[in-house]
Design a protein around this motif. Sequence first.
Motif, PDB file in Angstrom:
ATOM      1  N   GLY A  12       0.800  -1.215   0.000  1.00 45.15           N
ATOM      2  CA  GLY A  12       0.000   0.000   0.000  1.00 45.15           C
ATOM      3  C   GLY A  12       0.833   1.266   0.000  1.00 45.15           C
ATOM      4  O   GLY A  12       0.294   2.368  -0.089  1.00 45.15           O
ATOM      5  N   THR A  13       2.147   1.115   0.112  1.00 42.61           N
ATOM      6  CA  THR A  13       3.034   2.276   0.201  1.00 42.61           C
ATOM      7  C   THR A  13       3.966   2.315  -1.008  1.00 42.61           C
ATOM      8  O   THR A  13       3.784   3.124  -1.908  1.00 42.61           O
ATOM      9  CB  THR A  13       3.825   2.245   1.521  1.00 42.61           C
ATOM     10  N   ASP A 185       0.707   3.380   4.876  1.00 41.27           N
ATOM     11  CA  ASP A 185      -0.683   3.659   4.529  1.00 41.27           C
ATOM     12  C   ASP A 185      -1.633   3.322   5.674  1.00 41.27           C
ATOM     13  O   ASP A 185      -2.845   3.426   5.510  1.00 41.27           O
ATOM     14  CB  ASP A 185      -1.079   2.867   3.279  1.00 41.27           C
ATOM     15  N   ALA A 204      -1.804   7.685   0.975  1.00 41.01           N
ATOM     16  CA  ALA A 204      -3.191   7.330   0.659  1.00 41.01           C
ATOM     17  C   ALA A 204      -3.341   7.373  -0.851  1.00 41.01           C
ATOM     18  O   ALA A 204      -3.734   8.396  -1.426  1.00 41.01           O
ATOM     19  CB  ALA A 204      -4.158   8.286   1.339  1.00 41.01           C
ATOM     20  N   ARG A 205      -3.009   6.298  -1.506  1.00 41.79           N
ATOM     21  CA  ARG A 205      -2.959   6.287  -2.972  1.00 41.79           C
ATOM     22  C   ARG A 205      -4.325   6.453  -3.620  1.00 41.79           C
ATOM     23  O   ARG A 205      -4.411   6.863  -4.770  1.00 41.79           O
ATOM     24  CB  ARG A 205      -2.252   5.015  -3.456  1.00 41.79           C
ATOM     25  N   THR A 215      -0.070  13.717   4.625  1.00 44.39           N
ATOM     26  CA  THR A 215      -0.498  12.631   3.746  1.00 44.39           C
ATOM     27  C   THR A 215      -0.262  12.970   2.279  1.00 44.39           C
ATOM     28  O   THR A 215      -0.514  14.098   1.845  1.00 44.39           O
ATOM     29  CB  THR A 215      -1.992  12.318   3.961  1.00 44.39           C
TER      30      THR A 215
END
Length: 229
Positions: A12-13, A185, A204-205, A215
Amino acid sequence: MPIKAILTDIEGTTSAVSFVFDVLFPFAQQNLPHYVRAHASEPAVAAQLEAVRADAEEPQADTERVIAILLEWIAQDRKATPLKALQGMVWAEGYKTGELKGHVYPDAVMALQQWHEAGFALYVYSSGSIQAQQLIFGYSQAGDLTPLFSGYFDTTSGGKREAQSYRNIAEAIGLPANEVVFLSDIVQELDAAQEAGMRTCGVAREGGKLANHFTIRSFAEISAETFYL
């Protein structure tokens, strides 16, 4: 106080969560039975099979029963150390044969390269084993990224939502916590790092805000100069 080291999460990062759940886990589930049967007598594998028997409290379990236990653990997404070790061995074979390529977002690749060139020490902290981390970056779609990193940390340093884990990592790195920034994330991970004294950056993609943390949606939103603030 300027930042000297950057500690980053993976899922997620730097990399898509879907790569782990849609590619790595199914690959391990499909190939683990054959791998265990083929390598069960090798010391490294045999040691992990014994650890499975111990964790499952089934000391007399034969190889087929151990395989069944491992598949149950995969279905449960259990964070068992011997399972992670064996998954790592299966993935290593897949990476080396070219069946697997580690996913790293292009913006993360570019930023990591720029940060490395700017003199920041880069580290990884993920719930996946250190071996799994090295494989994702070592056999990434962008090539071998491992020369960018100074070290890797997994849950042997402690849980990712526990402040003490980040104190342990700062001590291992050899820097005061406030000279390290952690990227993740997950709010609870960022909170724990912040409690330990680290600077934090939420990723926070899909958009949105990770409460109480600076963020970004993409690593491209951070310049090297950001970390000198």
